[in-house]
Scaffold this active site. Structure first.
Site: not given
Ligand code: PAF
Length: 282
Positions: A30-31, A36-37, A61, A147, A150, A185-186
């Site tokens: 989600m940017g 971590g990303h 979500q 990751g 989550d 975390s973002s």
């Molecule tokens: O983990 C996230 O950033 C989001 O839940 C995902 C998997 C990109 C779905 O929107």
């Protein structure tokens, strides 16, 4: 690195990759990208021929519109980081591209969605299931990277892939932490300096609990000590602290060393909700 915004732009690229017989790795995000990303991206670039990263703040979500509005968006910086990380493609769809009409389909992840994140964020996993299914159908990767931070989302996505026979594998990448232990975390960007300090309580409690459980102390006592530690922390509010099986999310009242066990925690630090987890026995 090429930025793609629509299915029509992506399809010929995918067809060429498929024709070449190459392996495509996918990192959904989600940017507001952090290291971590980027760990997920480097796992993909190291093992796959091509890597596509998606950036989409998925409205379905979020169970709170305030949380959705406040979710950090840093597209230009994200694109620069992905270029440096040698991602091949970045998929940045609009809401209209992913949700051309309201979605009526509802997912039921069984027991997984009645506990912890499922219980505290009603509808959250339905939104994750929707968007991840759409992205998997559109992107058609051979492997997708998520990751471990989550943990419950990983369990939900594995169930989704298995129950809907998505022909891809899921790779889980360990949580990346700041030097002082805070899980990246973002949402950390939204913490003020005092809250950033208070946020350490999550990891401190997880690691102390792990040590105490392995030393034979009772889970009941540890759990109540953690509740007390949060009750006296000025800006923190504990939502849950649980001992569980990392795949089924069965919750335990006592600790045994016989099977896989993890600790999961969620708490508000000021206005920011944070989650973290630690495997005790992997
Ligand atoms: O983990 C996230 O950033 C989001 O839940 C995902 C998997 C990109 C779905 O929107």
């Amino acid at each position: 690195m090429k930025v793609i915004r629509t299915e029509a732009e992506w399809n010929p690229i995918w067809a060429a990759i498929f024709k070449e017989g190459k392996q495509l790795g996918f990192v959904p995000t989600m940017g507001a990208l952090h290291q971590g990303h980027l760990d997920l991206v480097s796992q993909s670039t190291a093992s796959m021929d091509y890597t596509v990263v998606s950036i989409f703040v998925n409205p379905t979500q979020f169970n709170s519109s305030e949380d959705f509005q406040n979710y950090p968006q840093t597209l230009e910086a994200d694109l620069a980081k992905l270029k440096a990380a040698r991602a091949d493609y970045v998929f940045v769809p609009s809401v209209a591209t992913l949700y051309p009409q309201p979605t009526h389909l509802r997912f039921d992840f069984g027991d997984l969605e009645h506990v912890l994140e499922g219980a505290f964020r009603p509808g959250h996993f339905n939104g994750v299931g929707l968007v991840v299914s759409k992205l998997f159908h559109l992107i058609q990767p051979s492997r997708a990277f998520f990751g471990q931070k989550d943990l419950q989302q990983v369990a939900v996505i594995k169930r989704l892939v298995q129950d809907l026979s998505f022909g891809l594998s899921i790779e889980v990448v360990p949580t990346r932490r700041e030097k002082d232990g805070l899980a990246m975390s973002s949402r950390n960007m939204r913490l003020n300096p005092e809250e950033r300090q208070q946020a350490l309580l999550l990891y401190q409690q997880l690691s102390q609990a792990k040590e105490r459980l392995l030393a034979g102390e009772s889970w009941k006592q540890i759990n109540s000590d953690t509740a007390a530690a949060f009750a006296t922390a000025p800006t923190c509010k504990l939502e849950y602290f649980a001992l569980l099986h990392p795949e089924t999310f069965e919750i335990f009242d006592t600790f045994t060393q016989e099977d896989a066990r993890s600790l999961c925690i969620a708490a508000y630090v000021g206005p920011v909700r944070l989650i973290d987890n630690l495997p005790i026995i992997a």
